[in-house]
Design an enzyme around this catalytic site. Structure first.
Site, PDB file in Angstrom:
ATOM      1  N   ASP A 169       1.685  -1.202  42.076  1.00  0.00           N
ATOM      2  CA  ASP A 169       0.454  -1.201  42.880  1.00  0.00           C
ATOM      3  C   ASP A 169       0.149  -2.607  43.405  1.00  0.00           C
ATOM      4  OD1 ASP A 169       0.056   1.500  42.592  1.00  0.00           O
ATOM      5  OD2 ASP A 169      -1.491   1.329  41.054  1.00  0.00           O
ATOM      6  N   HIS A 189      10.713  -1.421  34.361  1.00  0.00           N
ATOM      7  CA  HIS A 189      11.018  -0.034  34.029  1.00  0.00           C
ATOM      8  C   HIS A 189       9.781   0.774  33.634  1.00  0.00           C
ATOM      9  CE1 HIS A 189      14.888  -1.921  34.133  1.00  0.00           C
ATOM     10  NE2 HIS A 189      14.637  -2.632  33.043  1.00  0.00           N
ATOM     11  N   ALA A 195      11.423  -6.288  31.490  1.00  0.00           N
ATOM     12  CA  ALA A 195      11.292  -4.894  31.060  1.00  0.00           C
ATOM     13  C   ALA A 195      10.122  -4.172  31.729  1.00  0.00           C
ATOM     14  CB  ALA A 195      11.152  -4.832  29.542  1.00  0.00           C
ATOM     15  N   ASN A 219      11.401 -11.155  39.030  1.00  0.00           N
ATOM     16  CA  ASN A 219      12.151 -10.530  37.940  1.00  0.00           C
ATOM     17  C   ASN A 219      11.107 -10.114  36.915  1.00  0.00           C
ATOM     18  OD1 ASN A 219      13.711  -9.697  35.837  1.00  0.00           O
ATOM     19  ND2 ASN A 219      15.132 -11.426  35.904  1.00  0.00           N
ATOM     20  N   PRO A 265       8.465 -10.963  31.167  1.00  0.00           N
ATOM     21  CA  PRO A 265       8.584 -11.146  29.727  1.00  0.00           C
ATOM     22  C   PRO A 265       9.989 -11.490  29.243  1.00  0.00           C
ATOM     23  CG  PRO A 265       8.283  -8.825  30.281  1.00  0.00           C
ATOM     24  CD  PRO A 265       8.005  -9.613  31.530  1.00  0.00           C
ATOM     25  N   ASN A 266      10.023 -12.410  28.322  1.00  0.00           N
ATOM     26  CA  ASN A 266      11.231 -12.859  27.609  1.00  0.00           C
ATOM     27  C   ASN A 266      12.142 -13.748  28.454  1.00  0.00           C
ATOM     28  OD1 ASN A 266      10.621 -11.356  25.170  1.00  0.00           O
ATOM     29  ND2 ASN A 266      11.050  -9.539  26.387  1.00  0.00           N
ATOM     30  N   ARG A 320      17.167   1.427  31.757  1.00  0.00           N
ATOM     31  CA  ARG A 320      17.134   0.305  32.708  1.00  0.00           C
ATOM     32  C   ARG A 320      17.539   0.737  34.122  1.00  0.00           C
ATOM     33  NH1 ARG A 320      16.550  -4.176  29.166  1.00  0.00           N
ATOM     34  NH2 ARG A 320      17.619  -3.754  27.220  1.00  0.00           N
ATOM     35  N   TYR A 329      22.715 -12.778  29.620  1.00  0.00           N
ATOM     36  CA  TYR A 329      21.880 -13.523  30.582  1.00  0.00           C
ATOM     37  C   TYR A 329      22.358 -14.954  30.843  1.00  0.00           C
ATOM     38  CZ  TYR A 329      18.758  -9.590  29.699  1.00  0.00           C
ATOM     39  OH  TYR A 329      18.236  -8.327  29.589  1.00  0.00           O
ATOM     40  N   GLU A 344      12.876  -7.638  44.340  1.00  0.00           N
ATOM     41  CA  GLU A 344      13.102  -7.405  42.904  1.00  0.00           C
ATOM     42  C   GLU A 344      14.468  -7.971  42.539  1.00  0.00           C
ATOM     43  OE1 GLU A 344      12.925  -3.224  41.726  1.00  0.00           O
ATOM     44  OE2 GLU A 344      14.259  -3.622  40.030  1.00  0.00           O
ATOM     45  N   ARG A 351      18.416 -16.572  24.974  1.00  0.00           N
ATOM     46  CA  ARG A 351      18.289 -15.133  24.746  1.00  0.00           C
ATOM     47  C   ARG A 351      19.580 -14.423  25.149  1.00  0.00           C
ATOM     48  NH1 ARG A 351      15.177 -11.201  28.998  1.00  0.00           N
ATOM     49  NH2 ARG A 351      15.322  -9.305  27.759  1.00  0.00           N
ATOM     50  N   HIS A 375      17.325  -8.950  39.258  1.00  0.00           N
ATOM     51  CA  HIS A 375      17.740  -8.905  37.854  1.00  0.00           C
ATOM     52  C   HIS A 375      18.998  -9.729  37.694  1.00  0.00           C
ATOM     53  CE1 HIS A 375      14.805  -5.836  37.089  1.00  0.00           C
ATOM     54  NE2 HIS A 375      15.223  -5.236  38.177  1.00  0.00           N
ATOM     55  N   ILE A 376      19.078 -10.407  36.588  1.00  0.00           N
ATOM     56  CA  ILE A 376      20.248 -11.232  36.287  1.00  0.00           C
ATOM     57  C   ILE A 376      21.436 -10.316  35.963  1.00  0.00           C
ATOM     58  CG2 ILE A 376      21.151 -12.916  34.625  1.00  0.00           C
ATOM     59  CD1 ILE A 376      18.065 -13.755  34.329  1.00  0.00           C
ATOM     60  N   SER A 377      21.186  -9.352  35.125  1.00  0.00           N
ATOM     61  CA  SER A 377      22.254  -8.415  34.726  1.00  0.00           C
ATOM     62  C   SER A 377      22.306  -7.248  35.710  1.00  0.00           C
ATOM     63  CB  SER A 377      21.975  -7.887  33.317  1.00  0.00           C
ATOM     64  OG  SER A 377      20.761  -7.152  33.290  1.00  0.00           O
ATOM     65  N   ARG A 392      23.952  -0.755  32.315  1.00  0.00           N
ATOM     66  CA  ARG A 392      23.383  -0.878  30.967  1.00  0.00           C
ATOM     67  C   ARG A 392      22.716   0.436  30.536  1.00  0.00           C
ATOM     68  NH1 ARG A 392      20.045  -6.237  30.656  1.00  0.00           N
ATOM     69  NH2 ARG A 392      20.274  -5.778  28.426  1.00  0.00           N
TER      70      ARG A 392
HETATM   71  C1  DQA Z   1      16.385  -8.069  33.387  1.00  0.00           C
HETATM   72  C2  DQA Z   1      16.836  -6.644  33.043  1.00  0.00           C
HETATM   73  C3  DQA Z   1      15.754  -5.902  32.296  1.00  0.00           C
HETATM   74  O1  DQA Z   1      16.185  -4.591  31.986  1.00  0.00           O
HETATM   75  C4  DQA Z   1      15.419  -6.612  31.014  1.00  0.00           C
HETATM   76  O2  DQA Z   1      14.363  -5.979  30.350  1.00  0.00           O
HETATM   77  C5  DQA Z   1      15.121  -8.068  31.213  1.00  0.00           C
HETATM   78  C6  DQA Z   1      15.948  -8.823  32.144  1.00  0.00           C
HETATM   79  C7  DQA Z   1      17.514  -8.878  34.062  1.00  0.00           C
HETATM   80  O3  DQA Z   1      17.183  -9.910  34.660  1.00  0.00           O
HETATM   81  O4  DQA Z   1      18.685  -8.534  33.967  1.00  0.00           O
HETATM   82  O5  DQA Z   1      14.252  -8.631  30.570  1.00  0.00           O
HETATM   83  O6  DQA Z   1      15.305  -7.991  34.295  1.00  0.00           O
END
Ligand code: DQA
Length: 140
Positions: free
Chosen positions: A85, A78, A75, A72, A10-11, A109, A23, A96, A18, A98-100, A105
């Site tokens: 599953d 979390h 959210a 990725n 998502p997002n 997270r 990011y 897994e 964004r 994550h960009i950040s 943070r």
């Molecule tokens: C994220 C980190 C997550 O906490 C956040 O909800 C995202 C992006 C990252 O790529 O840093 O949507 O997965």
């Protein structure tokens, strides 16, 4: 040819627009072109959805055939036991990403519901996190 599926949750369709301070200012589509040039011998497929169940469907679809999944989950990382599953249900290793650096943070997270089911976790290197994940998967 090795097949790697990138799945963004998502997002992440808004990457580039964004919160660019967190990011970055590059869209994923632009980064993907670069990524495909870096790994010319790897088939890199890309899927994004804002819907949890659709992410699960994609994991089921490729998760017995592809050599790796770079996930990725945004959210949902979390919160989603259903994603954990799904990762456990398939045979393809999942990394897994994550960009950040989620550990620098907010505290919510710092928890990942999916990490325990994943082959490994890479975070904090900006979009380069995806490249590092592919490198790890093709070395397996
Ligand atoms: C994220 C980190 C997550 O906490 C956040 O909800 C995202 C992006 C990252 O790529 O840093 O949507 O997965």
């Amino acid at each position: 040819m090795k097949r790697i599926q990138i799945i963004n949750g998502p997002n992440l369709n808004l990457l580039g627009r964004r919160e660019p301070g967190v990011y970055g200012a590059v869209s994923f589509e632009t980064y993907l072109e670069e990524l495909r040039k870096v790994f010319p011998l790897v088939q890199i497929d890309y899927y994004q959805s804002n819907v949890e169940g659709e992410l699960i469907n994609k994991i089921h679809e490729v998760g017995f055939d592809y050599e790796g999944i770079v996930l990725n989950a945004g959210a949902y990382t979390h919160t989603s036991i259903a994603l954990q599953d799904a990762i456990r249900a398939v045979t393809t290793p999942v990394v897994e990403v994550h960009i950040s650096n989620v550990h620098q943070r907010e505290e919510f997270r710092h928890v990942s519901m999916i990490a325990s089911a994943c082959r490994g976790v890479i975070c904090g290197f900006g979009l380069c996190s995806y490249k590092l994940a592919i490198e790890a998967l093709i070395q397996e």
